[in-house]
Every structure is written in C-alpha cells, then in structure tokens.
Write a protein that holds these residues in place. Sequence first.
Motif, PDB file in Angstrom:
ATOM      1  N   ASP A   2      16.443  65.074 121.602  1.00  0.00           N
ATOM      2  CA  ASP A   2      17.642  65.906 121.423  1.00  0.00           C
ATOM      3  C   ASP A   2      18.907  65.081 121.613  1.00  0.00           C
ATOM      4  O   ASP A   2      19.877  65.208 120.846  1.00  0.00           O
ATOM      5  CB  ASP A   2      17.622  67.073 122.414  1.00  0.00           C
ATOM      6  CG  ASP A   2      16.553  68.102 122.086  1.00  0.00           C
ATOM      7  OD1 ASP A   2      16.087  68.125 120.925  1.00  0.00           O
ATOM      8  OD2 ASP A   2      16.172  68.874 122.982  1.00  0.00           O
TER       9      ASP A   2
ATOM     10  N   THR B  90      19.357  62.736 118.639  1.00  0.00           N
ATOM     11  CA  THR B  90      19.753  63.497 117.455  1.00  0.00           C
ATOM     12  C   THR B  90      21.251  63.759 117.459  1.00  0.00           C
ATOM     13  O   THR B  90      21.943  63.561 116.450  1.00  0.00           O
ATOM     14  CB  THR B  90      18.992  64.832 117.387  1.00  0.00           C
ATOM     15  OG1 THR B  90      17.585  64.568 117.250  1.00  0.00           O
ATOM     16  CG2 THR B  90      19.450  65.664 116.198  1.00  0.00           C
ATOM     17  N   ASN B  91      21.764  64.198 118.595  1.00  0.00           N
ATOM     18  CA  ASN B  91      23.200  64.461 118.699  1.00  0.00           C
ATOM     19  C   ASN B  91      24.015  63.176 118.549  1.00  0.00           C
ATOM     20  O   ASN B  91      25.098  63.178 117.942  1.00  0.00           O
ATOM     21  CB  ASN B  91      23.512  65.126 120.037  1.00  0.00           C
ATOM     22  CG  ASN B  91      22.960  66.535 120.129  1.00  0.00           C
ATOM     23  OD1 ASN B  91      22.689  67.168 119.111  1.00  0.00           O
ATOM     24  ND2 ASN B  91      22.774  67.029 121.336  1.00  0.00           N
TER      25      ASN B  91
ATOM     26  N   LEU C 178      25.793  66.770 107.971  1.00  0.00           N
ATOM     27  CA  LEU C 178      25.387  68.179 107.992  1.00  0.00           C
ATOM     28  C   LEU C 178      23.981  68.367 107.427  1.00  0.00           C
ATOM     29  O   LEU C 178      23.217  69.205 107.918  1.00  0.00           O
ATOM     30  CB  LEU C 178      26.386  69.019 107.188  1.00  0.00           C
ATOM     31  CG  LEU C 178      27.755  69.224 107.825  1.00  0.00           C
ATOM     32  CD1 LEU C 178      28.692  69.923 106.844  1.00  0.00           C
ATOM     33  CD2 LEU C 178      27.633  70.048 109.102  1.00  0.00           C
TER      34      LEU C 178
ATOM     35  N   ARG D  17      21.954  69.463 110.963  1.00  0.00           N
ATOM     36  CA  ARG D  17      22.683  70.710 110.732  1.00  0.00           C
ATOM     37  C   ARG D  17      23.112  71.397 112.023  1.00  0.00           C
ATOM     38  O   ARG D  17      24.180  72.009 112.079  1.00  0.00           O
ATOM     39  CB  ARG D  17      21.801  71.660 109.919  1.00  0.00           C
ATOM     40  CG  ARG D  17      22.450  72.989 109.600  1.00  0.00           C
ATOM     41  CD  ARG D  17      21.552  73.824 108.709  1.00  0.00           C
ATOM     42  NE  ARG D  17      21.209  73.120 107.479  1.00  0.00           N
ATOM     43  CZ  ARG D  17      20.413  73.619 106.538  1.00  0.00           C
ATOM     44  NH1 ARG D  17      19.856  74.808 106.714  1.00  0.00           N
ATOM     45  NH2 ARG D  17      20.162  72.919 105.449  1.00  0.00           N
ATOM     46  N   TYR D  18      22.288  71.310 113.066  1.00  0.00           N
ATOM     47  CA  TYR D  18      22.571  72.082 114.274  1.00  0.00           C
ATOM     48  C   TYR D  18      23.169  71.235 115.400  1.00  0.00           C
ATOM     49  O   TYR D  18      23.256  71.703 116.534  1.00  0.00           O
ATOM     50  CB  TYR D  18      21.277  72.758 114.757  1.00  0.00           C
ATOM     51  CG  TYR D  18      20.664  73.659 113.711  1.00  0.00           C
ATOM     52  CD1 TYR D  18      21.262  74.879 113.386  1.00  0.00           C
ATOM     53  CD2 TYR D  18      19.523  73.276 113.020  1.00  0.00           C
ATOM     54  CE1 TYR D  18      20.714  75.705 112.411  1.00  0.00           C
ATOM     55  CE2 TYR D  18      18.971  74.092 112.040  1.00  0.00           C
ATOM     56  CZ  TYR D  18      19.577  75.301 111.742  1.00  0.00           C
ATOM     57  OH  TYR D  18      19.025  76.122 110.765  1.00  0.00           O
ATOM     58  N   ALA D  19      23.584  70.042 115.095  1.00  0.00           N
ATOM     59  CA  ALA D  19      24.205  69.197 116.118  1.00  0.00           C
ATOM     60  C   ALA D  19      25.621  69.692 116.412  1.00  0.00           C
ATOM     61  O   ALA D  19      26.286  70.272 115.550  1.00  0.00           O
ATOM     62  CB  ALA D  19      24.254  67.753 115.643  1.00  0.00           C
TER      63      ALA D  19
ATOM     64  N   ALA E 230      28.706  69.191 114.048  1.00  0.00           N
ATOM     65  CA  ALA E 230      28.800  69.854 112.745  1.00  0.00           C
ATOM     66  C   ALA E 230      30.206  70.425 112.514  1.00  0.00           C
ATOM     67  O   ALA E 230      30.690  70.456 111.371  1.00  0.00           O
ATOM     68  CB  ALA E 230      27.760  70.972 112.650  1.00  0.00           C
ATOM     69  N   GLU E 231      30.850  70.859 113.573  1.00  0.00           N
ATOM     70  CA  GLU E 231      32.206  71.408 113.439  1.00  0.00           C
ATOM     71  C   GLU E 231      33.159  70.368 112.864  1.00  0.00           C
ATOM     72  O   GLU E 231      33.904  70.651 111.907  1.00  0.00           O
ATOM     73  CB  GLU E 231      32.717  71.887 114.799  1.00  0.00           C
ATOM     74  CG  GLU E 231      34.143  72.412 114.753  1.00  0.00           C
ATOM     75  CD  GLU E 231      34.685  72.764 116.133  1.00  0.00           C
ATOM     76  OE1 GLU E 231      35.878  73.141 116.212  1.00  0.00           O
ATOM     77  OE2 GLU E 231      33.933  72.653 117.127  1.00  0.00           O
TER      78      GLU E 231
ATOM     79  N   ASN F 238      30.893  79.616 111.064  1.00  0.00           N
ATOM     80  CA  ASN F 238      30.043  79.064 112.116  1.00  0.00           C
ATOM     81  C   ASN F 238      30.802  78.713 113.387  1.00  0.00           C
ATOM     82  O   ASN F 238      30.212  78.679 114.474  1.00  0.00           O
ATOM     83  CB  ASN F 238      29.331  77.810 111.590  1.00  0.00           C
ATOM     84  CG  ASN F 238      28.255  78.124 110.575  1.00  0.00           C
ATOM     85  OD1 ASN F 238      27.132  78.445 110.924  1.00  0.00           O
ATOM     86  ND2 ASN F 238      28.610  78.059 109.299  1.00  0.00           N
TER      87      ASN F 238
END
Length: 283
Positions: free
Chosen positions: A190, A193-194, A224, A228-230, A233-234, A263
């Motif tokens: 995790d 990934t971030n 993205l 996608r969920y990192a 993403a903002e 989102n």
Amino acid sequence: MIEKSVERRPAQALTEAPRGRFGAALAAAAGVALLALSACSSSPKDDPNSQASLDKLYADARDDLSSGSYDRAIKTLERIEGRAAGTLMAQQAQLDLAWANYRAGERAAALTVLDRFIKLNPSSPALDYALYMKGLVNFNEDLGLFGRMANQDISERDQQASRDAMLAFKQLVEQFPESKYSAEASVRIDYITNTLAKYEVHVARYYYNRGAYLAAANRAQQSLSEFRYAPSAEEALYLMVQSYDKLGLPNLRDDALRVLKLNFPNSTLAAKGYSEKAWWKLW
C-alpha cells in the motif's frame, strides 16, 4: 508511513531460523551427517568439506553477523555455500549471505544472492522469507542528508527499486498468504503504491511547470489509470484540468473538472490551486 523498527526483523527471523521448520530440517540433516562421519573411521578430521568443518565455519559466520563484522561473514558464508552445495546448509548460508550483503550496503550483491536462491530453490520452506528479503532490500525510504535538507519527497526519486519491491511483496502475499511476513508485505504494498502514484504526479507537475501541457496531461492520466484510488488522484485530476485548459481543449477540461468535483467535493486544489513555497526554502 512505514516504521523504521521493522527494518530489524530480518535479523530476528534469521536468528529464529534454526528453531523453525527450515532450521529443524537443517539440524536434522547435520545430525545425520555427523553420525555418518563418526561411523566412518577413514574420514580425515581435517577434511574442509566434512560436516564438522562446515558447522565450525557456519558458527564463525553467525558470530560475525551478530557482531556486525559483515565483510568477514560474507567471505565465510560464500565458502560454505560452495562447499555445501545442494544441501539445506547451503540454502541457509545463502539467506545469511543476502542479509550480510544488505547490512553491508551491498544491495546489488544481496539481490543477486536472493535471485539465485529463488531460482534454485522454488520449493524451499524459506522461499517466503527470500521473497520478503528481496522486497525489503529494494524498499528504501531513507532519503539521505541532502534529501532531508532539500525537503525532497521519496516520490520525487526514480522508482524502479520501489516497483521491484512491490513485485516481490505481491508474489509473497499471493503465493504465501499465511506466511508470517505477508501482513507486513501488504502494508508495504500500500505504501509503495501511494509512492508510485505520487511520483507520476510529480513528473506531471514538472512537465506542467515547464509548459509541456500535453505531456503533463498524459502523465497525470497515466497515474489515474494505474493508481486510481491513491490519494494523489486529486492532484492528477487538477493537473489534467489545468493542462487541458492551457491546450485549449474545453471539453476535456470540463470532463476532468467534473470528475474532480465529483470525487473530491472539498478539493482545495479546485478552489485555490497550488500554494507552493519558494524553491530556496529548506523548511
């Protein structure tokens, strides 16, 4: 954030190995070999390949590991690996050799040993530990003095080692879900990934600040697509909005803005944009 304390676990795992399934098998094999040697009166006592000689070498290597004499331990373990080839002792020596190289700062050498172990011992009871070690060697969040002074983020550096670490940790989790190393590997996956997602956004921001708006939009889109969920993403969406605006592509800009607001309804980037400090400030 990954706590630094877990960096000590490999040493503990190696210390415990003789009492585990791998160490038990190694001890049993050593016992059988010793009995065979005692029954064979023709075996010379000074035979460098005898089990007694190998046991003495391994004990010396472990003493050197415990005292931090890694260079000396490396030389001894290399001798054991060659003399005991094809045995459980050779496998244990390889794992200790990888650890010694890692602690001595010889990352490439440690990875070479681990890759060799994984390739030659696919059914070893210590394969999960070898994968964990391979991930750990590649995983490095120490930025060094200059990185800390310049407030450099780990995501701003080349991320190939992080990708290699994630592959090793993923193989560990998928192949050995019940391993005692899998829970920690999942946490590190995790984190990596971030970090990788932040790196892609960092590159996109670099392109944007230099007027390469198409490259910025593409790199943000890549971030993205892959992560996608990192949390980053903002910012990736914000960079896409700004880049498409600079490129005179209102439709793509509005689509990205719509996704950003959907989102991240409380996005400060969408409302105020960047608020960066001067490049010369160290903190």
